[in-house]
Design an enzyme around this catalytic site. Sequence first.
Site: not given
Length: 192
Positions: A69-71, A106
Amino acid sequence: MNTRIILASASPRRRELLTQIGLNYEVLPSRKEEASKALEPAELVAELSALKAEDIASSIEAPALIIGADTIVCHNGRILGKPQSEEEAAGMLALLQGDTHQVYTGVTMIQKSGNENREIHFAEMTEVEFGPMDESEIREYIATGEPMDKAGAYGIQGFAARYIVSVRGDYSNVVGLPVARLYGELKKLGVL
C-alpha cells in the site's frame, strides 16, 4: 481457507487497521526504493503499492497473499508526500489549512498459489477538509513530531484531528489503508 497474509509495509497505522478488522498477518516491510514517473495521484499510489508488493512476493513461497500500500495527499493537483524537514511540513500544513484536499491510497494484493500469481490493484480517494490553522498552531503541531512521517504532514488519527472539519469517503483510507474495500477484495479472492 488458511492463507498466509503478509503486509509489505512498516506502517504502524496499517498494522493497526489490519488488526482492527481481525486479520491474522505478518509484517515484512519492502525495502524497495519508491520511484515512479506517474503524474496522476491514483496512478502513482497504484504503482508504488505494486513495487512494494512485488518486492516481497519475489522472496515468498506460495501459498501466500502479499498486501502492498502507498498513501499520498493531493492539494489542487500538487502531490504532497512525507515532509523532509520541519519547514517543508510547515509549508504543507499552510497549504492544507482552511481548504479541502484529497487523500489517495493505492493497494496491490498478490495472491501466490503454486506457479501462478493473481494480482489485484485498486486506489481509493477520500476528501478531507482542514479547518484554519494559524502560524502558532502549525508550529505547535510540528513540535509534536507527528507530521514528519506522514503524507501531507499530518495524521488524521492523532493530534491533527482537532483541525479536521469533514471527511468525505473512507476514513481508514486517510489513515493509510481502505479496509472496507480491502476486506471485500479478500473475500472475493476466497482468502476469508
